[in-house]
Enzyme design. Sequence first.
Site, short mmCIF file in Angstrom:
data_model
loop_
_atom_site.label_atom_id
_atom_site.label_comp_id
_atom_site.label_asym_id
_atom_site.label_seq_id
_atom_site.Cartn_x
_atom_site.Cartn_y
_atom_site.Cartn_z
N TYR A 78 43.77 -60.36 -2.45
CA TYR A 78 44.38 -59.31 -3.28
C TYR A 78 45.90 -59.36 -3.13
CZ TYR A 78 46.06 -54.65 -4.54
OH TYR A 78 46.77 -53.61 -5.09
N SER A 80 52.18 -54.45 -4.74
CA SER A 80 51.49 -53.65 -3.73
C SER A 80 52.16 -53.80 -2.37
CB SER A 80 50.04 -54.13 -3.64
OG SER A 80 49.46 -53.69 -2.44
N1 LIG Z 1 46.31 -46.80 -5.89
C1 LIG Z 1 46.99 -47.40 -4.93
O1 LIG Z 1 47.12 -46.90 -3.81
C2 LIG Z 1 47.65 -48.74 -5.19
C3 LIG Z 1 48.39 -49.31 -4.15
C4 LIG Z 1 49.01 -50.54 -4.37
C5 LIG Z 1 48.92 -51.15 -5.61
N2 LIG Z 1 48.18 -50.57 -6.59
C6 LIG Z 1 48.09 -51.26 -7.89
O2 LIG Z 1 48.41 -50.34 -8.91
C7 LIG Z 1 47.66 -50.62 -10.08
C8 LIG Z 1 46.87 -49.40 -10.53
O3 LIG Z 1 46.02 -49.01 -9.46
P1 LIG Z 1 44.98 -47.84 -9.57
O4 LIG Z 1 44.89 -47.20 -8.25
O5 LIG Z 1 45.28 -47.03 -10.78
O6 LIG Z 1 43.63 -48.70 -9.79
P2 LIG Z 1 42.40 -48.45 -10.79
O7 LIG Z 1 41.35 -49.42 -10.37
O8 LIG Z 1 42.05 -47.02 -10.83
O9 LIG Z 1 43.00 -48.87 -12.20
C9 LIG Z 1 42.99 -50.18 -12.69
C10 LIG Z 1 42.32 -50.17 -14.07
O10 LIG Z 1 42.40 -51.49 -14.58
C11 LIG Z 1 41.19 -51.77 -15.26
N3 LIG Z 1 41.01 -53.22 -15.26
C12 LIG Z 1 40.71 -54.03 -14.23
N4 LIG Z 1 40.64 -55.31 -14.64
C13 LIG Z 1 40.93 -55.31 -15.95
C14 LIG Z 1 41.03 -56.32 -16.95
N5 LIG Z 1 40.80 -57.61 -16.67
N6 LIG Z 1 41.35 -55.95 -18.22
C15 LIG Z 1 41.57 -54.65 -18.54
N7 LIG Z 1 41.48 -53.65 -17.65
C16 LIG Z 1 41.17 -53.98 -16.37
C17 LIG Z 1 40.11 -51.05 -14.46
O11 LIG Z 1 38.97 -50.77 -15.26
C18 LIG Z 1 40.84 -49.78 -14.01
O12 LIG Z 1 40.57 -48.69 -14.89
C19 LIG Z 1 46.79 -51.82 -9.74
O13 LIG Z 1 47.47 -52.98 -10.14
C20 LIG Z 1 46.72 -51.78 -8.23
O14 LIG Z 1 46.48 -53.05 -7.68
C21 LIG Z 1 47.55 -49.37 -6.42
#
Ligand SMILES: NC(=O)c1ccc[n+]([C@@H]2O[C@H](COP(=O)([O-])OP(=O)(O)OC[C@H]3O[C@@H](n4cnc5c(N)ncnc54)[C@H](O)[C@@H]3O)[C@@H](O)[C@H]2O)c1
Length: 333
Positions: free
Chosen positions: A152, A127
């Site tokens: 985080y 991130s």
């Molecule tokens: N969206 C953004 O702007 C952004 C920015 C920086 C980093 N990220 C990272 O990218 C990745 C995806 O982000 P996103 O926006 O799709 O988030 P999101 O929350 O929509 O997707 C994450 C998914 O992981 C699942 N999850 C959480 N804990 C779990 C576990 N222990 N076992 C199985 N499933 C689990 C959740 O139910 C969710 O559906 C994440 O790692 C997030 O930290 C996202």
Amino acid sequence: MHVLVTGAAGFIGFHLSRCLLQEGHTVVGIDNLNDYYSPALKESRLALLRPFPNFSFEHMDMANTPAMQALFSNNAFTHVVNLAAQAGVRYSLENPLSYIQANLVGFGNILEGCRHSGVQHLVYASSSSVYGMNKKVPFAVEDSVDHPVSLYAATKKSNELMAHSYSHLYRLPTTGLRFFTVYGPWGRPDMALYIFTKAILEGKPIPVFNHGNMQRDFTYIDDIIEGVVRVMGVIPTPAPQGTPLTPACSTAPFTVFNIGNNNAEPLGRFIEVLEDALGKKAEITYLPMQNGDVEATYADITHLQKVTGFTPSTTLEKGIPEFVRWYREYHTI
Ligand SMILES: NC(=O)c1ccc[n+]([C@@H]2O[C@H](COP(=O)([O-])OP(=O)(O)OC[C@H]3O[C@@H](n4cnc5c(N)ncnc54)[C@H](O)[C@@H]3O)[C@@H](O)[C@H]2O)c1
């Protein structure tokens, strides 16, 4: 490819799975469908993936070690893309232990699974928040990421360190992707674009932190997916012994990339483009800076461009109306 996508019911995991399935790859998706935000939204995304014959889904928790061991021994994944995580900076002040479980214990299970099953390439979500107190812009992968300002961010930085140790010890090729504020259709209800859109349409005020003095490198979901797919095909190779080490270059098969738009947009402009797309003015409540947050993010994507030939480029003027179109259709507003 035979790909494990973790967090397949999440925002980015859903889009990536759909893209890989459309390209004819086999995808196994896992997700624990937790209620950090609407599980119904996660189910709606999954409903679009389930009809693909090359897709299968397992409702499971990545932090469950025996279940993860069984998953890896029952499949021969060529690639793993780890997108499951407890996401969100602000929630990490409320429920820190959920981040330790999903992002550290869960990621440990991913590394062990990859190590024992000969996975060709592990790509995982890091991130932009890892840059923490870094003030030098744009943020480059060579910059210091030693001063996180939220748990985080600390778990995401930890993932990069954990991955490096496995790349070194077991020659597991790993690539970390530092995503910068991803937005677009099927986006997350805990993120600004969704929160603002909902509030404006309901005629409620929108909360704007740090009195509006915020900048974000907003990255459109289609650009993110193209970047992830390109990165999956570029397996990192170890630099020759004696090469000076940098955070993105090692004698282990390891690298990290920034994946952002290379453009820090003031939040005010973001809101104006949203108002235009909605045809409605926002009522703004200005609030102080939130603990754990950073004022600006801005990605230097030179490394990504050099290695994959790709530059994310979707403007807010193009991307925000796409989100609004989806939002109105999904919520029938
Ligand atoms: N969206 C953004 O702007 C952004 C920015 C920086 C980093 N990220 C990272 O990218 C990745 C995806 O982000 P996103 O926006 O799709 O988030 P999101 O929350 O929509 O997707 C994450 C998914 O992981 C699942 N999850 C959480 N804990 C779990 C576990 N222990 N076992 C199985 N499933 C689990 C959740 O139910 C969710 O559906 C994440 O790692 C997030 O930290 C996202």
